[in-house]
Write an enzyme that holds these catalytic residues in place. Structure first.
Site, short mmCIF file in Angstrom:
data_model
loop_
_atom_site.label_atom_id
_atom_site.label_comp_id
_atom_site.label_asym_id
_atom_site.label_seq_id
_atom_site.Cartn_x
_atom_site.Cartn_y
_atom_site.Cartn_z
N CYS A 410 -4.82 -3.75 3.78
CA CYS A 410 -6.14 -3.37 3.29
C CYS A 410 -6.88 -4.62 2.80
CB CYS A 410 -6.01 -2.31 2.20
SG CYS A 410 -7.56 -1.45 1.82
N HIS A 537 -2.81 1.77 5.22
CA HIS A 537 -1.71 1.60 4.27
C HIS A 537 -0.42 2.16 4.88
CE1 HIS A 537 -3.96 0.39 0.57
NE2 HIS A 537 -4.96 0.95 1.24
N GLU A 539 2.56 1.88 4.05
CA GLU A 539 3.59 2.23 3.06
C GLU A 539 3.60 3.73 2.75
OE1 GLU A 539 0.00 0.63 0.65
OE2 GLU A 539 1.08 0.13 2.49
#
Length: 601
Positions: A410, A537, A539
């Site tokens: 990001c 993102h 994750e």
């Protein structure tokens, strides 16, 4: 939508409450209970209740409640929902996070429409009824690809028993146990058993007081789970049993363990599966070994056996609180385990890398650069605001010029683009319009649909499709050569497409883009071992047994194994750490592992 065992029986509910202190581990314990039930073939869903008045977690500072976890539907929720998704490998929805703000907003909207026919709207029954209806509605919503209606709903009540803001929810569940009948409702209370260093004695009084408070509010726990530094002594268990109105077998201990992977195993060893099957009348699991728990056991054992270390530095701006990067840290741990290395994660406050820090605190400045220089890999995660931005840009420059593996997520991608524009394209004023609206080289710009007049829920949120534009991409190979990937987003700014051709001429390629081709999603740098930036993102959808490909690439590059991994067709070894589902383990492997586990025990 499919029906399973729930066609023959009512929905079962497990309420998880906490006492003594907040952050006692309710989320991990609730997730572990779900893992145990799922391993028995029972479909599980989860709900997290946060008693704050905010509508959602989207406008929180990371220092308030840790990271904001983003769901596939764009819901900005508490980080505990990330635990549920990682442990249970499910996809939750924004309604799986209940807040006081959402409940009151729903009730007030009904009142404005006249739904209450002129009655006085009160906490009891209107607020409490709304909570119960919300739970019943959401619990029946499928949360995985099978579209099976869940059999069990695990509900975590945030905060601690006795908090004034949680009282309406406690009262709602006092009523709820009669609404759904006792045989379909179970209460698990998680409490702390402190062990002062001065005496070394495990103290039960806080747990006694917490359970007394809970019972006084009309909920009697069926299971007391005690968090402690070391295993509870039998005498302590008996004392808790005596004063908390439960059998000794209903007092479980979750002491500090080497990794979170051991918590489901710890609960199962104490009879959690048998307890819930008996208490809720759940179907008995097949007598054959359950593949999911065997994978958890193997995962926990592998973690404990790791000897080699890999050092990753996280250059962020909320480094004082680990929970601010909870999903990032978990993703690094998943990838490190998959690459057979123990993670040595160091945190660097981005502002400490900036030249101005030399005058403010020279020791912090030199210590930050010492850690950055000594790292095997560098991660620059997302964030908001100008503080620390120049430090992140300097970290990206170090990684680029010194061939250190780098992953920018990001804002991390945007900082890498800014650095490249300044030092390779020679645009000294290259910047993001977020930080310098008047720059002549706005390489990062605000998205046109963003509404700056309102903060909550106005970003580009949720799961979006990213199309690969090049076959010659190591990120694409890490994704097993898929044509596109679907990942979750949370951002207001993006790389300016007007400058993309100039970046690509100099070797910074944007190999993944949005469906309309206008948004730059994945960046790679030619001639570098691993210099990757992603606008999304990754994750958020990393799992213990399915590590996120960009994070896995960072760890493999940092350990010198990325090239061989890609040359082998991205076939992992040992394969146990990469199993895509329970079915990925053959019956022969189950037999071997079961024999091994029997020998160990």
């Amino acid at each position: 939508m499919k029906l399973t065992w729930s066609l023959r029986a009512a929905m079962k509910y497990i309420l998880v409450t906490g006492g003594v202190i907040s952050g006692v581990g309710k989320g991990v314990i609730a997730s572990s209970i779900g893992t145990i039930l799922k391993s028995s073939g029972i479909a599980v869903t989860s709900i997290k209740i946060d008693p704050y008045i905010n509508i959602d977690a989207g406008t929180f500072s990371p220092y308030e409640h840790g990271e904001v976890f983003v769901l596939a539907d764009g819901g900005e929720v508490d980080l505990d929902l990330g635990n549920y998704e990682r442990f249970l490998d499910i996809t939750l929805h924004r309604d799986n996070n209940i807040t006081t703000g959402k409940i009151y907003q729903s009730v007030i909207n009904k009142e404005r429409r006249g739904d209450y026919l002129g009655k006085t709207v009160q906490v009891v029954p209107h607020i409490t009824d709304s909570i119960q209806e919300w739970v019943e509605r959401v619990s029946k919503r499928p949360v995985d690809q099978s579209q099976v209606i869940p059999d069990v709903c695990i509900i975590e009540l945030g905060g601690t028993i006795g908090d004034i803001e949680g009282m309406p929810f406690v009262e709602a569940f006092r009523q709820f146990q009669f609404r759904v009948k006792r045989e379909n409702f179970c209460c698990v209370h998680v409490s702390l058993v402190p062990q002062p260093k001065t005496t070394g004695e495990q103290k039960t009084k806080p747990t006694q007081a917490s359970v007394r408070e809970l019972r006084g509010l009309g909920l009697s726990p069926d299971l007391v789970v005690c968090r402690s530094n070391s295993p509870l002594m039998n005498a302590v268990k008996d004392k808790i049993s005596l004063f908390c109105h439960v059998e000794p077998e209903q007092v479980f201990c979750v002491h500090d363990v080497t990794s979170l992977y051991r918590v489901p195993l710890l609960l199962e060893d104490q009879g959690a599966k048998q307890f819930f099957i008996k208490r809720l009348g759940l179907p008995e699991a097949a007598p054959s070994p359950r593949k999911l728990m065997i994978k958890w056991k193997e995962l926990a054992d592998r973690y404990d056996r790791l000897l080699k270390e890999v050092t990753i530095v996280l250059v962020g701006k909320y480094t004082q609180l680990e929970d601010a990067y909870a999903s990032v840290i978990k993703s690094l741990q998943h990838a490190a385990l998959a690459s057979s290395h123990r993670l040595d994660l160091k945190y660097i406050e981005a502002a400490d890398l900036e030249p101005s820090m030399v005058h403010e605190d020279a020791q912090r400045y030199h210590q930050a650069w010492k850690e950055l220089v000594g790292a095997n890999g560098i991660l620059v995660p997302g964030g908001f605001g100008i503080r620390g931005t120049e430090g992140k840009i300097l970290a990206a420059q170090w990684a680029r010029t010194k061939n250190v593996p780098f992953l920018g997520v990001c804002l991390g991608l945007q900082c890498a683009v800014i650095e490249f524009g300044r030092n390779v394209l020679q645009w000294s004023d290259a910047h993001s319009t977020e930080f310098n609206p008047n720059t002549e080289h706005p390489v990062v710009i605000e998205m046109p649909e963003h509404n700056p007049g309102q903060m909550g829920g106005t970003m580009r949120l949720g799961q979006r499709k990213t199309l690969f534009k090049s076959k010659d991409s190591y990120v694409r190979k890490l994704y097993h050569n898929k044509d596109y990937v679907e990942e979750r987003h949370r951002h207001r700014y993006e790389v300016n497409p007007a400058f993309v051709s100039q970046f690509e001429e100099k070797g910074m390629r944007f190999v993944g883009r949005s469906e309309d081709g206008e948004r730059m999603e994945i960046m790679e740098l030619n001639g570098h071992p691993y210099f990757v930036g992603v606008q999304y993102h990754p994750e958020y959808i990393s799992r213990p047994m399915k590590p996120s490909p960009p994070y896995l690439g960072l760890l493999l590059a940092s350990t010198g194994r990325l090239t061989s991994y890609i040359n082998k067709g991205c076939r992992p070894s040992p394969r146990m750490s990469f199993c895509e589902s329970e079915e990925d383990i053959s019956d022969e492997e189950v037999s071997v592992l079961t024999s091994k586990l029997s020998l160990e025990s």
